[in-house]
Design an enzyme around this catalytic site. Structure first.
Site, PDB file in Angstrom:
ATOM      1  N   VAL A   1      22.523   4.995  28.475  1.00  0.00           N
ATOM      2  CA  VAL A   1      22.001   6.333  28.194  1.00  0.00           C
ATOM      3  C   VAL A   1      20.666   6.242  27.476  1.00  0.00           C
ATOM      4  CG1 VAL A   1      22.423   8.526  27.040  1.00  0.00           C
ATOM      5  CG2 VAL A   1      24.323   7.298  28.112  1.00  0.00           C
TER       6      VAL A   1
ATOM      7  N   ARG B   1      20.519  -3.541  18.811  1.00  0.00           N
ATOM      8  CA  ARG B   1      21.382  -4.458  18.062  1.00  0.00           C
ATOM      9  C   ARG B   1      20.832  -5.872  18.074  1.00  0.00           C
ATOM     10  NH1 ARG B   1      25.987  -1.467  20.341  1.00  0.00           N
ATOM     11  NH2 ARG B   1      26.983  -0.294  18.659  1.00  0.00           N
TER      12      ARG B   1
ATOM     13  N   VAL C   1      29.975  16.054  24.784  1.00  0.00           N
ATOM     14  CA  VAL C   1      31.097  16.612  25.538  1.00  0.00           C
ATOM     15  C   VAL C   1      30.678  16.848  26.985  1.00  0.00           C
ATOM     16  CG1 VAL C   1      32.762  18.491  25.717  1.00  0.00           C
ATOM     17  CG2 VAL C   1      31.936  17.786  23.467  1.00  0.00           C
TER      18      VAL C   1
ATOM     19  N   LYS D   1      36.733  15.180  22.224  1.00  0.00           N
ATOM     20  CA  LYS D   1      35.976  16.278  22.834  1.00  0.00           C
ATOM     21  C   LYS D   1      36.703  17.607  22.648  1.00  0.00           C
ATOM     22  CE  LYS D   1      34.121  13.084  26.285  1.00  0.00           C
ATOM     23  NZ  LYS D   1      34.198  12.628  27.700  1.00  0.00           N
TER      24      LYS D   1
END
Length: 433
Positions: free
Chosen positions: A20, A51, A137, A210
């Site tokens: 994403v 990371r 969501v 959600k």
């Protein structure tokens, strides 16, 4: 030079560069002119926290990469932080630090919002910044903003949805091909729909987080993850699917958030259920998500689309980015937490529902009468009964009328004690009628 292009750019820090995050970075670059025109000023990617250092991220200049996410959000010149690393910590600390340094936050972190949403809202309000989370969501489906804004003048009574693409894919394959759970899970894993460890999806944790978020928005009250009743799909069998088909139904993992009939409480739950093929959610196939909203004035509304994936989720992130950047540019903030009703969250036992119960019983006279007597003792009315016997054994399928879940559970507990009942093969709720 346009007015937007002549303005000082708004600086954006991106935390996380997975499927994403990398797509968000790419779209910010390729759609830079359109974003500037829609916002009224350019947006500039000022830093990307990752990371591990040393890995090439195509399309992202190396000088923007850092492993020090905390230093990035504390810079003081960052206008918006996009948090896509997930989990509780360090995400919570990074978000609150961003607020403290004047940055609004766009996040897709459903787990954190379900656990600690009220505290984050309060921190954002205290520092005069925005907290937006459309991507938390149902991926690309515009759902949070319609509930928070478009339906703000209405009364939402029920939200019924398929909120996890992995489980929907598995159940869809079981329904369409007759495959067992393990076989369908293997196919989902091979196609990339299921993680190596699918627990969060198949045990309902993802959908429950959600559901907590949606219930809080829909009913203007605080709902935490611990308030959501949760059951997964791991016990669903091919026999359950066949039984649903005989009833003109299919099986879906549903998130159901509803206001009590007297309006004094709400409930939130996630569990597999049979729904009629005539219901709009029954036609949601493969890894898609859909949410059915019932409101007093608007009536029934359906939201449908891809619930996950890099590009769909990045679309939701960028929609939020445009909104919070507009607020930064013109002053003011978007909607914050609305929890004025302070309604209690009722237990699962208060939910009124129907059961489909499959029993293995002895094939002898009087068994059905004993079973029916237990239902009557708990004031649970039977809708239909189907019995099939062979070689001294029988399968008995009972579908009830609507009753409190606590009464239905008590019936099942009593049935297990009957000498004539050799086992409770399956229990499933029936919804959507």
């Amino acid at each position: 030079m346009s007015g937007a292009a002549s303005r000082q750019p708004l600086k954006v820090a991106l935390l996380g560069c997975g499927s994403v995050g990398s797509e968000v970075a790419r779209l910010m670059t390729t759609h830079a002119d359109d974003l500037a025109a829609r916002i009224g000023a350019p947006v500039e990617l000022a830093g990307v926290a990752v990371r591990r250092a040393g890995r090439s991220r195509p399309g992202i200049p190396d000088e923007l990469l850092t492993t020090d996410a905390k230093a990035l959000v504390k810079r003081g010149d960052i206008d918006v932080v996009i948090e896509l690393i997930g989990g509780i910590e360090p995400a919570r600390t990074l978000i609150t630090t961003a607020f403290e340094h004047g940055a609004s936050v766009v996040t897709g972190n459903k787990a954190l919002l379900a656990e600690d949403g009220p505290a984050l809202y309060e921190a954002a309000d205290r520092h005069g910044v925005d907290l937006y989370y459309e991507a938390a969501v149902a991926g690309a489906i515009p759902l949070v903003r319609p509930l928070r804004e478009s339906l703000a003048g209405d009364k939402v009574n029920r939200v019924l949805g398929i909120l996890n693409g992995t489980t929907n894919f598995i159940l869809d394959k079981m329904d369409s091909s007759g495959a067992g759970y393990s076989e369908a899970l293997d196919e989902a894993t091979a196609l990339g729909y299921a993680e190596a460890d699918p627990t969060a999806d198949v045990e309902g944790y993802d959908a429950a987080a959600k559901a907590a978020i949606l219930a809080g928005i829909a009913f203007h009250t605080r709902v935490r993850l611990d308030d959501v009743h949760r059951e997964g799909i791991t016990e669903i069998t091919a026999a359950d699917m066949a039984s649903a088909q005989r009833m003109g139904c299919t099986v879906k993992l549903l998130a159901i958030c509803e206001r009590a009939a007297d309006g004094r409480s709400v409930t939130a739950r996630v569990h597999p259920a049979m729904i009629p093929l005539t219901h709009p959610l029954a036609s949601v196939r493969e890894a898609y998500n859909a949410v059915f909203v019932e409101a007093s004035a608007a009536g029934q509304l359906m939201f449908y689309g891809p619930g996950a994936g890099g590009s769909p989720t990045a679309s939701a992130v960028l929609g939020d980015l445009v909104a919070v950047c507009r607020h930064k540019l013109k002053g003011g903030n978007g909607p914050g937490e609305s929890a004025y009703t302070q309604l209690p969250v009722g237990p699962m036992g208060d939910v009124v529902t129907r059961y489909h119960i499959s029993l293995d019983v002895a094939d002898r006279a009087g068994v059905l009468a004993h079973v029916a007597a237990i239902f009557a003792e708990h004031d649970v009315s039977i809708d239909t009964v189907r019995q099939q016997g062979k070689d001294g054994e029988a399968s008995l399928v009972v579908v009830t009328h609507r009753a409190p879940d606590s009464a239905l559970r008590a019936v099942v507990d009593e049935l297990r004690k009957l000498d004539s009942v050799r086992g409770v093969a399956s229990i499933m709720r029936v919804e959507g009628e």
